[in-house]
Design an enzyme around this catalytic site. Structure first.
Site, PDB file in Angstrom:
ATOM      1  N   TYR A 140       0.835  -1.203   0.000  1.00 51.44           N
ATOM      2  CA  TYR A 140       0.000   0.000   0.000  1.00 51.44           C
ATOM      3  C   TYR A 140       0.869   1.252   0.000  1.00 51.44           C
ATOM      4  O   TYR A 140       2.011   1.236   0.447  1.00 51.44           O
ATOM      5  CB  TYR A 140      -0.999  -0.005   1.152  1.00 51.44           C
ATOM      6  CG  TYR A 140      -0.515   0.432   2.518  1.00 51.44           C
ATOM      7  CD1 TYR A 140      -0.677   1.745   2.943  1.00 51.44           C
ATOM      8  CD2 TYR A 140       0.033  -0.486   3.412  1.00 51.44           C
ATOM      9  CE1 TYR A 140      -0.294   2.140   4.209  1.00 51.44           C
ATOM     10  CE2 TYR A 140       0.411  -0.106   4.686  1.00 51.44           C
ATOM     11  CZ  TYR A 140       0.246   1.218   5.082  1.00 51.44           C
ATOM     12  OH  TYR A 140       0.637   1.599   6.339  1.00 51.44           O
TER      13      TYR A 140
ATOM     14  N   TYR B  44      -3.239  -2.297  -2.370  1.00 49.99           N
ATOM     15  CA  TYR B  44      -3.202  -3.289  -3.440  1.00 49.99           C
ATOM     16  C   TYR B  44      -3.059  -4.664  -2.789  1.00 49.99           C
ATOM     17  O   TYR B  44      -1.973  -5.232  -2.725  1.00 49.99           O
ATOM     18  CB  TYR B  44      -2.036  -3.006  -4.394  1.00 49.99           C
ATOM     19  CG  TYR B  44      -2.153  -1.670  -5.090  1.00 49.99           C
ATOM     20  CD1 TYR B  44      -2.892  -1.542  -6.270  1.00 49.99           C
ATOM     21  CD2 TYR B  44      -1.551  -0.526  -4.573  1.00 49.99           C
ATOM     22  CE1 TYR B  44      -3.014  -0.316  -6.919  1.00 49.99           C
ATOM     23  CE2 TYR B  44      -1.669   0.703  -5.203  1.00 49.99           C
ATOM     24  CZ  TYR B  44      -2.403   0.791  -6.371  1.00 49.99           C
ATOM     25  OH  TYR B  44      -2.537   2.019  -6.999  1.00 49.99           O
TER      26      TYR B  44
ATOM     27  N   ARG C  21      -9.139   6.010  23.834  1.00 50.97           N
ATOM     28  CA  ARG C  21      -9.841   7.287  23.752  1.00 50.97           C
ATOM     29  C   ARG C  21      -8.962   8.380  23.181  1.00 50.97           C
ATOM     30  O   ARG C  21      -9.141   9.565  23.476  1.00 50.97           O
ATOM     31  CB  ARG C  21     -10.356   7.667  25.133  1.00 50.97           C
ATOM     32  CG  ARG C  21     -11.174   6.551  25.806  1.00 50.97           C
ATOM     33  CD  ARG C  21     -11.670   6.966  27.163  1.00 50.97           C
ATOM     34  NE  ARG C  21     -12.630   8.042  27.043  1.00 50.97           N
ATOM     35  CZ  ARG C  21     -12.945   8.878  28.046  1.00 50.97           C
ATOM     36  NH1 ARG C  21     -12.337   8.743  29.225  1.00 50.97           N
ATOM     37  NH2 ARG C  21     -13.835   9.830  27.875  1.00 50.97           N
TER      38      ARG C  21
ATOM     39  N   GLY D   4      -0.203   3.454  12.656  1.00 49.19           N
ATOM     40  CA  GLY D   4       0.493   2.431  13.428  1.00 49.19           C
ATOM     41  C   GLY D   4       0.418   2.612  14.928  1.00 49.19           C
ATOM     42  O   GLY D   4       0.856   1.731  15.675  1.00 49.19           O
TER      43      GLY D   4
ATOM     44  N   GLY E 152      -2.178   2.597  16.982  1.00 50.52           N
ATOM     45  CA  GLY E 152      -3.046   1.624  17.629  1.00 50.52           C
ATOM     46  C   GLY E 152      -2.383   0.268  17.784  1.00 50.52           C
ATOM     47  O   GLY E 152      -2.525  -0.406  18.819  1.00 50.52           O
ATOM     48  N   ASP E 153      -1.654  -0.142  16.756  1.00 56.43           N
ATOM     49  CA  ASP E 153      -0.918  -1.402  16.835  1.00 56.43           C
ATOM     50  C   ASP E 153       0.161  -1.324  17.908  1.00 56.43           C
ATOM     51  O   ASP E 153       0.392  -2.292  18.658  1.00 56.43           O
ATOM     52  CB  ASP E 153      -0.267  -1.723  15.486  1.00 56.43           C
ATOM     53  CG  ASP E 153      -1.277  -1.824  14.368  1.00 56.43           C
ATOM     54  OD1 ASP E 153      -2.431  -2.214  14.634  1.00 56.43           O
ATOM     55  OD2 ASP E 153      -0.914  -1.495  13.210  1.00 56.43           O
TER      56      ASP E 153
ATOM     57  N   ASP F 255       5.222   3.196  10.170  1.00 53.49           N
ATOM     58  CA  ASP F 255       4.296   2.407  10.979  1.00 53.49           C
ATOM     59  C   ASP F 255       4.948   1.812  12.219  1.00 53.49           C
ATOM     60  O   ASP F 255       4.253   1.375  13.135  1.00 53.49           O
ATOM     61  CB  ASP F 255       3.732   1.238  10.145  1.00 53.49           C
ATOM     62  CG  ASP F 255       2.799   1.702   9.040  1.00 53.49           C
ATOM     63  OD1 ASP F 255       2.975   2.825   8.552  1.00 53.49           O
ATOM     64  OD2 ASP F 255       1.910   0.923   8.656  1.00 53.49           O
TER      65      ASP F 255
END
Length: 362
Positions: A80, A97, A215, A276, A278-279, A315
């Site tokens: 991507y 992709y 949050r 990235g 959140g990961d 990321d």
């Protein structure tokens, strides 16, 4: 996936060149945990092509065990491209992709349970479920409650563009209800399920042992299902039933009627890019879970890992050294509230002990 980051701001049509990197929710978490000193295995599927070769080698460089990665001779590795701005900003562009990619061919028949059940935690993402009917079947199988499975962690990762609005919301809710630990953003829960507020989210997800509601800049809250201790993955030698386990955290791709709650404010961060984060939060929380730390500390470790990623363009970021992160996590509420983390703060931490005030401006 392989991600391509622009070397300059602007529309994709105007960016002159891109820098290659690692992308993908589960692989980001695996790399974050491995870089934090844990044993992590990524169970995935890449094309028998140069991008697949790069992705496997790049993940291995973080210390991730890639022995269970399959090479698909007929399908390509997903990639991507994105612009430099934040996902929520005006004009931000992302082009994926991955339709027909090697990852989209994962199914219950292609994944070996001795790999996905090899560890203390199995981490999954809602994005994988959207790739194909076979991937969804695999996700349903892995979140089915059965004796001997490891602790199952699930990040909702609601991406409206990947789903029919109603069907996707129902699928993600069903998958989350089959997990032991669930990560979900307050905003995505409202968008997907029409549920507003952290307590309401927990009430919509009564089955998981732990529900972590993110949050944003306000912090995060973790709900526990019962009055006892928050769950910690059993020792590899003590987990009953199922195949033999190992110290791996494995990857394929807590207050009111809602139960006990622990809340932690997020430190202030000078954000470079949100992609990235959140990961990274999930990796930090799971790292502290594997270490058996109190849930409040798990939330703070999640915030620190997220802050590391928020202050870089890609990321993935280098996590702070464990001893330094533990020192920050141990700060009282006043000093924690004074933290301000900016680009380069994890590198500054590697230079040696600092007063918490010095972290404000690395």
């Amino acid at each position: 996936m392989v991600t391509f980051l622009p070397t300059a701001p602007g529309r994709l049509a105007e960016v002159p060149s891109f820098v290659r990197g690692i992308g993908g929710a589960e692989s980001n978490v695996a790399c974050g945990l491995a870089a934090s000193g844990h044993s992590a295995k990524w169970v995935g599927r890449v094309g028998a092509d140069g991008f697949g070769e790069y992705l496997v080698a790049a993940m291995a460089s973080y210390g991730v065990d890639t022995s269970a990665v399959q090479r698909d001779p007929l399908r390509p590795t997903g990639v991507y491209f994105r612009t430099a701005g934040d996902r929520a900003s005006h004009g931000h562009e992302v082009l994926y992709y991955r339709a027909g990619s090697a990852a989209s061919a994962m199914s219950p028949s292609t994944v070996r349970y001795e790999d996905v059940w090899a560890g203390r935690i199995l981490h999954l993402s809602g994005i994988t479920a959207a790739l194909s009917a076979d991937c969804l079947a695999l996700m349903r199988d892995l979140t089915a409650r059965r004796a001997g499975r490891p602790l199952v962690s699930f990040d909702v990762n609601h991406r409206p563009g990947l789903w029919d609005a109603h069907a996707g919301a129902c699928v993600l809710l069903d998958l989350a209800r089959g997990a032991d630990i669930v990560f979900v953003g307050e905003d995505e829960a409202e968008a997907a399920w029409g549920v507003r507020g952290a307590d309401a989210i927990r009430e919509a997800l009564p089955e998981p042992e732990v529900v972590v509601v993110k949050r944003g800049a306000l912090g995060a809250v973790a709900y526990g299902r019962c009055a006892g201790p928050f769950p910690t993955p059993p020792s590899p030698r003590l987990r009953p039933g199922g195949p033999p386990s190992s110290p791996y955290a494995t990857f394929s791709g807590m207050s009111s009627n809602a139960g006990r709650a622990e809340e932690s404010a997020a430190p202030r961060v000078d954000v470079v890019a949100h992609v990235g984060a959140g990961d990274a939060f999930a990796a930090g929380f799971l790292s502290a879970t594997l270490r058996g730390l109190p849930v409040h500390d798990r939330l703070r470790h999640g915030h620190l890992m997220a802050a590391a990623t928020l202050t870089v363009a890609g990321d993935l970021a280098t996590p702070p050294p464990r001893a330094y992160a533990d020192r920050l996590v141990a700060l009282d509420e006043h000093d924690w509230g004074r933290l301000r983390l900016g680009p380069g703060w994890t590198a500054a931490a590697e230079q040696g002990p600092q007063d918490p005030q010095e972290v404000r401006i690395p």
